[in-house]
Design a protein around this motif. Sequence first.
Motif, PDB file in Angstrom:
ATOM      1  N   ALA A   1       0.827  -1.206   0.000  1.00  0.00           N
ATOM      2  CA  ALA A   1       0.000   0.000   0.000  1.00  0.00           C
ATOM      3  C   ALA A   1       0.860   1.254   0.000  1.00  0.00           C
ATOM      4  N   LEU A   2       1.921   1.251   0.806  1.00  0.00           N
ATOM      5  CA  LEU A   2       2.811   2.409   0.868  1.00  0.00           C
ATOM      6  C   LEU A   2       3.603   2.573  -0.423  1.00  0.00           C
ATOM      7  N   GLN A   3       3.812   1.500  -1.120  1.00  0.00           N
ATOM      8  CA  GLN A   3       4.523   1.580  -2.394  1.00  0.00           C
ATOM      9  C   GLN A   3       3.641   2.140  -3.500  1.00  0.00           C
ATOM     10  N   ARG A   4       2.359   1.756  -3.507  1.00  0.00           N
ATOM     11  CA  ARG A   4       1.530   2.009  -4.681  1.00  0.00           C
ATOM     12  C   ARG A   4       0.399   3.014  -4.481  1.00  0.00           C
ATOM     13  N   TRP A   5      -0.180   3.087  -3.276  1.00  0.00           N
ATOM     14  CA  TRP A   5      -1.444   3.812  -3.170  1.00  0.00           C
ATOM     15  C   TRP A   5      -1.477   4.954  -2.154  1.00  0.00           C
ATOM     16  N   VAL A   6      -0.674   4.912  -1.130  1.00  0.00           N
ATOM     17  CA  VAL A   6      -0.763   5.921  -0.073  1.00  0.00           C
ATOM     18  C   VAL A   6       0.633   6.354   0.353  1.00  0.00           C
ATOM     19  N   THR A   7       0.714   7.521   0.975  1.00  0.00           N
ATOM     20  CA  THR A   7       1.991   7.987   1.524  1.00  0.00           C
ATOM     21  C   THR A   7       2.049   7.655   3.014  1.00  0.00           C
ATOM     22  N   PHE A   8       3.260   7.592   3.522  1.00  0.00           N
ATOM     23  CA  PHE A   8       3.424   7.300   4.944  1.00  0.00           C
ATOM     24  C   PHE A   8       2.783   8.400   5.792  1.00  0.00           C
ATOM     25  N   ASP A   9       2.939   9.665   5.383  1.00  0.00           N
ATOM     26  CA  ASP A   9       2.372  10.771   6.161  1.00  0.00           C
ATOM     27  C   ASP A   9       0.844  10.662   6.239  1.00  0.00           C
ATOM     28  N   ALA A  10       0.209  10.319   5.108  1.00  0.00           N
ATOM     29  CA  ALA A  10      -1.257  10.204   5.098  1.00  0.00           C
ATOM     30  C   ALA A  10      -1.716   9.059   5.985  1.00  0.00           C
ATOM     31  N   VAL A  11      -0.985   7.953   5.958  1.00  0.00           N
ATOM     32  CA  VAL A  11      -1.339   6.806   6.794  1.00  0.00           C
ATOM     33  C   VAL A  11      -1.133   7.139   8.269  1.00  0.00           C
TER      34      VAL A  11
ATOM     35  N   ASP B   1      23.620   0.375   7.091  1.00  0.00           N
ATOM     36  CA  ASP B   1      22.786  -0.041   8.221  1.00  0.00           C
ATOM     37  C   ASP B   1      23.501  -1.091   9.057  1.00  0.00           C
ATOM     38  N   LEU B   2      23.958  -2.152   8.404  1.00  0.00           N
ATOM     39  CA  LEU B   2      24.712  -3.196   9.086  1.00  0.00           C
ATOM     40  C   LEU B   2      25.721  -3.740   8.075  1.00  0.00           C
ATOM     41  N   ALA B   3      26.960  -3.923   8.518  1.00  0.00           N
ATOM     42  CA  ALA B   3      27.993  -4.356   7.573  1.00  0.00           C
ATOM     43  C   ALA B   3      28.934  -5.378   8.208  1.00  0.00           C
ATOM     44  N   PHE B   4      29.464  -6.230   7.355  1.00  0.00           N
ATOM     45  CA  PHE B   4      30.573  -7.123   7.705  1.00  0.00           C
ATOM     46  C   PHE B   4      31.784  -6.571   6.944  1.00  0.00           C
ATOM     47  N   PRO B   5      32.515  -5.622   7.553  1.00  0.00           N
ATOM     48  CA  PRO B   5      33.595  -4.935   6.820  1.00  0.00           C
ATOM     49  C   PRO B   5      34.662  -5.881   6.273  1.00  0.00           C
ATOM     50  N   ALA B   6      35.041  -6.897   7.037  1.00  0.00           N
ATOM     51  CA  ALA B   6      36.103  -7.801   6.586  1.00  0.00           C
ATOM     52  C   ALA B   6      35.703  -8.549   5.324  1.00  0.00           C
ATOM     53  N   GLU B   7      34.428  -8.918   5.227  1.00  0.00           N
ATOM     54  CA  GLU B   7      33.964  -9.666   4.053  1.00  0.00           C
ATOM     55  C   GLU B   7      33.364  -8.763   2.986  1.00  0.00           C
ATOM     56  N   ARG B   8      33.206  -7.487   3.310  1.00  0.00           N
ATOM     57  CA  ARG B   8      32.577  -6.518   2.411  1.00  0.00           C
ATOM     58  C   ARG B   8      31.161  -6.984   2.018  1.00  0.00           C
ATOM     59  N   VAL B   9      30.370  -7.266   3.041  1.00  0.00           N
ATOM     60  CA  VAL B   9      28.957  -7.606   2.875  1.00  0.00           C
ATOM     61  C   VAL B   9      28.142  -6.547   3.625  1.00  0.00           C
ATOM     62  N   ALA B  10      27.217  -5.910   2.931  1.00  0.00           N
ATOM     63  CA  ALA B  10      26.379  -4.874   3.535  1.00  0.00           C
ATOM     64  C   ALA B  10      24.928  -5.330   3.566  1.00  0.00           C
ATOM     65  N   ILE B  11      24.234  -4.987   4.646  1.00  0.00           N
ATOM     66  CA  ILE B  11      22.800  -5.282   4.766  1.00  0.00           C
ATOM     67  C   ILE B  11      22.072  -3.957   4.957  1.00  0.00           C
ATOM     68  N   GLU B  12      21.129  -3.705   4.079  1.00  0.00           N
ATOM     69  CA  GLU B  12      20.336  -2.475   4.131  1.00  0.00           C
ATOM     70  C   GLU B  12      18.887  -2.827   4.421  1.00  0.00           C
ATOM     71  N   PHE B  13      18.270  -2.111   5.360  1.00  0.00           N
ATOM     72  CA  PHE B  13      16.874  -2.326   5.683  1.00  0.00           C
ATOM     73  C   PHE B  13      16.013  -1.592   4.672  1.00  0.00           C
ATOM     74  N   ASP B  14      15.076  -2.323   4.096  1.00  0.00           N
ATOM     75  CA  ASP B  14      14.249  -1.786   3.026  1.00  0.00           C
ATOM     76  C   ASP B  14      12.803  -1.704   3.479  1.00  0.00           C
ATOM     77  N   GLY B  15      12.143  -0.617   3.152  1.00  0.00           N
ATOM     78  CA  GLY B  15      10.714  -0.479   3.434  1.00  0.00           C
ATOM     79  C   GLY B  15      10.117   0.551   2.521  1.00  0.00           C
ATOM     80  N   TRP B  16       8.900   0.303   2.071  1.00  0.00           N
ATOM     81  CA  TRP B  16       8.272   1.247   1.136  1.00  0.00           C
ATOM     82  C   TRP B  16       8.063   2.597   1.797  1.00  0.00           C
ATOM     83  N   ALA B  17       7.743   2.593   3.083  1.00  0.00           N
ATOM     84  CA  ALA B  17       7.522   3.866   3.767  1.00  0.00           C
ATOM     85  C   ALA B  17       8.779   4.716   3.717  1.00  0.00           C
ATOM     86  N   TRP B  18       9.923   4.076   3.945  1.00  0.00           N
ATOM     87  CA  TRP B  18      11.173   4.814   3.930  1.00  0.00           C
ATOM     88  C   TRP B  18      11.470   5.349   2.542  1.00  0.00           C
ATOM     89  N   HIS B  19      11.113   4.585   1.522  1.00  0.00           N
ATOM     90  CA  HIS B  19      11.415   4.992   0.156  1.00  0.00           C
ATOM     91  C   HIS B  19      10.348   5.887  -0.456  1.00  0.00           C
TER      92      HIS B  19
END
Length: 295
Positions: free
Chosen positions: A155-165, A224-242
């Motif tokens: 819903a946040l991706q397609r039809w409504v904004t986070f502020d409106a919700v 957001d969260l990283a394994f620097p030695a292995e160069r692996v990054a984890i990013e938290f994804d959410g439609w509201a944030w985007h």
Amino acid sequence: MGRDAELDAVLRAQDGIATVAQAVSCGFSVRTVRRRIAEGRWRSPHPGVLLGGGHRYGTAARCRGTWLWAGHEAVLSGAAAAWWHRMLDVPPMTVDVTVPRPVTRGARPGTRVRRRDLAPVDRAFVRGVGVTARPLTALEAAAALDDGAAFLDRALQRWVTFDAVYEAWCRMAGARGAPAVRALLVAAGDRAASTAERRLVRLLRDARISGWVLGHPFGAFTLDLAFPAERVAIEFDGWAWHSDVERFRRDRRKSNELVTAGWIVLRVTWHELQTAPARVVAQVRHALERRRLPR
């Protein structure tokens, strides 16, 4: 135009549904209406509501018929409103309808009535039927559905904004179901140093995966969260944030620069953390193992 043809035009425009008052306005007497129902030529799914002969009592007819029975001050709500707004593909098992507090409607099979006064901004009129407006619909349907977090993300991706919700939630604060809605809303809007982060950290610790760092700097960005030695990054994804266009573009630039620099980037949603935690952990392990293999 004869009375049958006039009523047939109403039925075709209303998913096969009409009220007794509409039939009377087309020239039928109440006595004739009752006789045709008794003869089986018409059906009456709700008091004062007719289903024309030859018309299927499908989801659209159920929703419209319930709304007509509840009255024009009522609105479809919950999953029924989401389906009517075409935000939800799966037909609702129960048609929820919200009526003003002074209105009394008894229980009906397949129908759930809620008494609550709604602000004008929380009401809409779609294809001839009163429904909750999309922001409130997104919240109430998410709270009612088994897969509510995923629905709210869509819903946040397609039809409504986070502020409106969020504003819709503020207006419903204190109403039945508000705490569950708040939990979904917080999860949808969360990001770094958030519920999603804490959930992932707990999963990594339980899986005895170490070497990660929160808020790891990378050039002009923070991971957001990283394994620097292995160069692996984890990013938290959410439609509201985007929902913020510039923020979305910045996140994409970050991902592109990470990949260009040889990092593996995993994007994790709150929905995945809640419904498929083992898969998230397996993806992290796989990425780390790839980096630890001799080259």
